[in-house]
Design a protein around this motif. Sequence first.
Motif, PDB file in Angstrom:
ATOM      1  N   SER A 133      -3.149 -11.790  -3.241  1.00 43.19           N
ATOM      2  CA  SER A 133      -3.735 -12.793  -2.335  1.00 43.19           C
ATOM      3  C   SER A 133      -2.656 -13.720  -1.779  1.00 43.19           C
ATOM      4  O   SER A 133      -2.699 -14.107  -0.612  1.00 43.19           O
ATOM      5  CB  SER A 133      -4.789 -13.630  -3.060  1.00 43.19           C
ATOM      6  OG  SER A 133      -6.001 -12.909  -3.173  1.00 43.19           O
ATOM      7  N   ARG A 168      -3.188  -4.817  -8.893  1.00 46.39           N
ATOM      8  CA  ARG A 168      -3.255  -6.019  -8.046  1.00 46.39           C
ATOM      9  C   ARG A 168      -3.963  -7.180  -8.752  1.00 46.39           C
ATOM     10  O   ARG A 168      -4.907  -6.986  -9.508  1.00 46.39           O
ATOM     11  CB  ARG A 168      -3.982  -5.762  -6.718  1.00 46.39           C
ATOM     12  CG  ARG A 168      -3.294  -4.743  -5.825  1.00 46.39           C
ATOM     13  CD  ARG A 168      -3.939  -4.773  -4.446  1.00 46.39           C
ATOM     14  NE  ARG A 168      -3.395  -3.775  -3.549  1.00 46.39           N
ATOM     15  CZ  ARG A 168      -2.241  -3.896  -2.902  1.00 46.39           C
ATOM     16  NH1 ARG A 168      -1.515  -4.970  -3.066  1.00 46.39           N
ATOM     17  NH2 ARG A 168      -1.814  -2.939  -2.108  1.00 46.39           N
ATOM     18  N   ARG A 178     -12.324 -11.834  -7.709  1.00 44.82           N
ATOM     19  CA  ARG A 178     -11.396 -12.036  -8.841  1.00 44.82           C
ATOM     20  C   ARG A 178     -12.037 -12.915  -9.913  1.00 44.82           C
ATOM     21  O   ARG A 178     -11.850 -12.662 -11.115  1.00 44.82           O
ATOM     22  CB  ARG A 178     -10.111 -12.665  -8.298  1.00 44.82           C
ATOM     23  CG  ARG A 178      -9.048 -12.923  -9.341  1.00 44.82           C
ATOM     24  CD  ARG A 178      -7.702 -13.151  -8.666  1.00 44.82           C
ATOM     25  NE  ARG A 178      -7.294 -11.996  -7.898  1.00 44.82           N
ATOM     26  CZ  ARG A 178      -6.933 -12.022  -6.603  1.00 44.82           C
ATOM     27  NH1 ARG A 178      -6.888 -13.165  -5.939  1.00 44.82           N
ATOM     28  NH2 ARG A 178      -6.606 -10.910  -5.988  1.00 44.82           N
ATOM     29  N   ASP A 216       0.855  -1.186   0.000  1.00 44.40           N
ATOM     30  CA  ASP A 216       0.000   0.000   0.000  1.00 44.40           C
ATOM     31  C   ASP A 216       0.896   1.243   0.000  1.00 44.40           C
ATOM     32  O   ASP A 216       1.860   1.312   0.739  1.00 44.40           O
ATOM     33  CB  ASP A 216      -0.882  -0.019   1.253  1.00 44.40           C
ATOM     34  CG  ASP A 216      -1.791  -1.244   1.266  1.00 44.40           C
ATOM     35  OD1 ASP A 216      -2.636  -1.347   0.375  1.00 44.40           O
ATOM     36  OD2 ASP A 216      -1.627  -2.097   2.161  1.00 44.40           O
ATOM     37  N   GLN A 252      -2.933 -12.835   1.963  1.00 44.38           N
ATOM     38  CA  GLN A 252      -3.658 -13.908   2.653  1.00 44.38           C
ATOM     39  C   GLN A 252      -2.726 -15.108   2.903  1.00 44.38           C
ATOM     40  O   GLN A 252      -2.727 -15.687   3.990  1.00 44.38           O
ATOM     41  CB  GLN A 252      -4.888 -14.341   1.841  1.00 44.38           C
ATOM     42  CG  GLN A 252      -6.079 -13.398   1.974  1.00 44.38           C
ATOM     43  CD  GLN A 252      -5.837 -12.022   1.381  1.00 44.38           C
ATOM     44  OE1 GLN A 252      -5.452 -11.902   0.222  1.00 44.38           O
ATOM     45  NE2 GLN A 252      -6.043 -10.972   2.168  1.00 44.38           N
ATOM     46  N   ARG A 298     -15.601  -5.924  -2.533  1.00 45.43           N
ATOM     47  CA  ARG A 298     -14.525  -5.032  -2.091  1.00 45.43           C
ATOM     48  C   ARG A 298     -14.939  -4.265  -0.831  1.00 45.43           C
ATOM     49  O   ARG A 298     -14.201  -4.201   0.141  1.00 45.43           O
ATOM     50  CB  ARG A 298     -14.194  -4.040  -3.221  1.00 45.43           C
ATOM     51  CG  ARG A 298     -13.136  -3.040  -2.827  1.00 45.43           C
ATOM     52  CD  ARG A 298     -12.943  -1.928  -3.862  1.00 45.43           C
ATOM     53  NE  ARG A 298     -11.984  -0.987  -3.359  1.00 45.43           N
ATOM     54  CZ  ARG A 298     -10.674  -1.072  -3.537  1.00 45.43           C
ATOM     55  NH1 ARG A 298     -10.164  -2.024  -4.254  1.00 45.43           N
ATOM     56  NH2 ARG A 298      -9.876  -0.188  -2.987  1.00 45.43           N
ATOM     57  N   GLU A 351      -4.744  -2.079   5.451  1.00 42.70           N
ATOM     58  CA  GLU A 351      -3.732  -1.038   5.670  1.00 42.70           C
ATOM     59  C   GLU A 351      -3.490  -0.804   7.152  1.00 42.70           C
ATOM     60  O   GLU A 351      -2.408  -0.404   7.568  1.00 42.70           O
ATOM     61  CB  GLU A 351      -4.174   0.278   5.007  1.00 42.70           C
ATOM     62  CG  GLU A 351      -4.084   0.238   3.497  1.00 42.70           C
ATOM     63  CD  GLU A 351      -4.788   1.408   2.832  1.00 42.70           C
ATOM     64  OE1 GLU A 351      -4.562   1.613   1.640  1.00 42.70           O
ATOM     65  OE2 GLU A 351      -5.574   2.109   3.505  1.00 42.70           O
ATOM     66  N   TYR A 406     -11.770 -12.371  -1.687  1.00 44.19           N
ATOM     67  CA  TYR A 406     -10.899 -11.820  -2.736  1.00 44.19           C
ATOM     68  C   TYR A 406     -10.949 -12.716  -3.979  1.00 44.19           C
ATOM     69  O   TYR A 406     -10.969 -12.229  -5.113  1.00 44.19           O
ATOM     70  CB  TYR A 406      -9.453 -11.709  -2.240  1.00 44.19           C
ATOM     71  CG  TYR A 406      -9.196 -10.501  -1.366  1.00 44.19           C
ATOM     72  CD1 TYR A 406      -9.249  -9.215  -1.912  1.00 44.19           C
ATOM     73  CD2 TYR A 406      -8.881 -10.624  -0.025  1.00 44.19           C
ATOM     74  CE1 TYR A 406      -9.004  -8.097  -1.127  1.00 44.19           C
ATOM     75  CE2 TYR A 406      -8.628  -9.516   0.770  1.00 44.19           C
ATOM     76  CZ  TYR A 406      -8.695  -8.259   0.213  1.00 44.19           C
ATOM     77  OH  TYR A 406      -8.463  -7.148   0.977  1.00 44.19           O
TER      78      TYR A 406
HETATM   79  P1  TYD Z   1      -5.976  -1.426  -2.985  1.00 46.43           P
HETATM   80  O1  TYD Z   1      -7.253  -0.919  -3.470  1.00 46.43           O
HETATM   81  O2  TYD Z   1      -4.913  -1.698  -3.993  1.00 46.43           O
HETATM   82  O3  TYD Z   1      -5.447  -0.459  -1.890  1.00 46.43           O
HETATM   83  P2  TYD Z   1      -4.380   0.671  -2.108  1.00 46.43           P
HETATM   84  O4  TYD Z   1      -4.911   1.517  -3.209  1.00 46.43           O
HETATM   85  O5  TYD Z   1      -4.373   1.347  -0.782  1.00 46.43           O
HETATM   86  O6  TYD Z   1      -3.086  -0.036  -2.448  1.00 46.43           O
HETATM   87  O7  TYD Z   1      -6.158  -2.783  -2.192  1.00 46.43           O
HETATM   88  C1  TYD Z   1      -6.938  -2.819  -1.094  1.00 46.43           C
HETATM   89  C2  TYD Z   1      -6.355  -3.690  -0.028  1.00 46.43           C
HETATM   90  O8  TYD Z   1      -6.714  -5.052  -0.244  1.00 46.43           O
HETATM   91  C3  TYD Z   1      -4.849  -3.642   0.093  1.00 46.43           C
HETATM   92  O9  TYD Z   1      -4.528  -3.383   1.446  1.00 46.43           O
HETATM   93  C4  TYD Z   1      -4.403  -5.039  -0.246  1.00 46.43           C
HETATM   94  C5  TYD Z   1      -5.605  -5.880  -0.008  1.00 46.43           C
HETATM   95  N1  TYD Z   1      -5.714  -7.073  -0.880  1.00 46.43           N
HETATM   96  C6  TYD Z   1      -5.584  -8.340  -0.321  1.00 46.43           C
HETATM   97  O10 TYD Z   1      -5.358  -8.482   0.885  1.00 46.43           O
HETATM   98  N2  TYD Z   1      -5.723  -9.439  -1.134  1.00 46.43           N
HETATM   99  C7  TYD Z   1      -5.997  -9.326  -2.471  1.00 46.43           C
HETATM  100  O11 TYD Z   1      -6.125 -10.355  -3.171  1.00 46.43           O
HETATM  101  C8  TYD Z   1      -6.141  -7.998  -3.021  1.00 46.43           C
HETATM  102  C9  TYD Z   1      -6.457  -7.836  -4.470  1.00 46.43           C
HETATM  103  C10 TYD Z   1      -5.990  -6.909  -2.197  1.00 46.43           C
END
Ligand code: TYD
Length: 217
Positions: free
Chosen positions: A109, A104, A82, A20, A113, A58, A168, A78
């Motif tokens: 993941s 992403r 996806r 992040d 995760q 989301r 975050e 997630y």
């Molecule tokens: P994101 O929107 O990219 O946040 P940022 O713009 O702040 O980078 O992603 C949201 C959050 O989701 C980010 O903290 C990471 C998390 N995430 C996962 O834990 N697993 C996943 O598969 C994805 C796609 C995101």
Amino acid sequence: MNSDASTPARGLFIVFEGGDGAGKSTQVRLTRQLLERNGGEVLSTREPGGTEISEKLRSLVLEHGHGTIDERTEALMYAAARAAHVQQVIAPNLRAGRHVLCDRFVDSSLAYQGVGRNLGVEKVAAINEFATDGLRPDLTILLDISAAEGRLRRLTHTGGVDDSDRLEAEPDDFHERIRHAFLELAKAAPQRYLVLDATASAEQLQDLIRERLEELL
Ligand code: TYD
């Protein structure tokens, strides 16, 4: 291969990964402009999200206030977001000849995760193999950033207000483990990754991305 002249060549699938605050969205925007200047059609999208159901998932998985979300449920949410994104948006656009830039994808993941939540990279990879029907990026651009730097940048971005989402809000050592997980994934398949130091300027990063894309196009 493209045997029929009326069938467009499949577009490139390019994924941006990193912690992040690494500056992924800026590089997605600049890369889109670059590919468009080159005459390509481009779709840029993000995960989790990109379809109506994925955006709903989301909100559920990222916003505070939906009660306890255990690790397995989080990983499946997630993956479900996806699956919809791949079937409804990414795969059809690639088939139509468009380049798809995605902020992403599966590696997030595997890192968040699989490693961050301790579910194990292999188990998380297995549910994602099902979710994506095996679709893999042609190139993954990893914007590498330390946990502390990422946190500082997020705060600068929001004028000092902490608006961290569920992920975050995790402590720096969680984000440091995520960082190393991404680097390990890149090390295991260097030909499919471009690893960049996210503290470089946006212009420098874009120059390096352009060089690598020129080889792919
Ligand atoms: P994101 O929107 O990219 O946040 P940022 O713009 O702040 O980078 O992603 C949201 C959050 O989701 C980010 O903290 C990471 C998390 N995430 C996962 O834990 N697993 C996943 O598969 C994805 C796609 C995101």
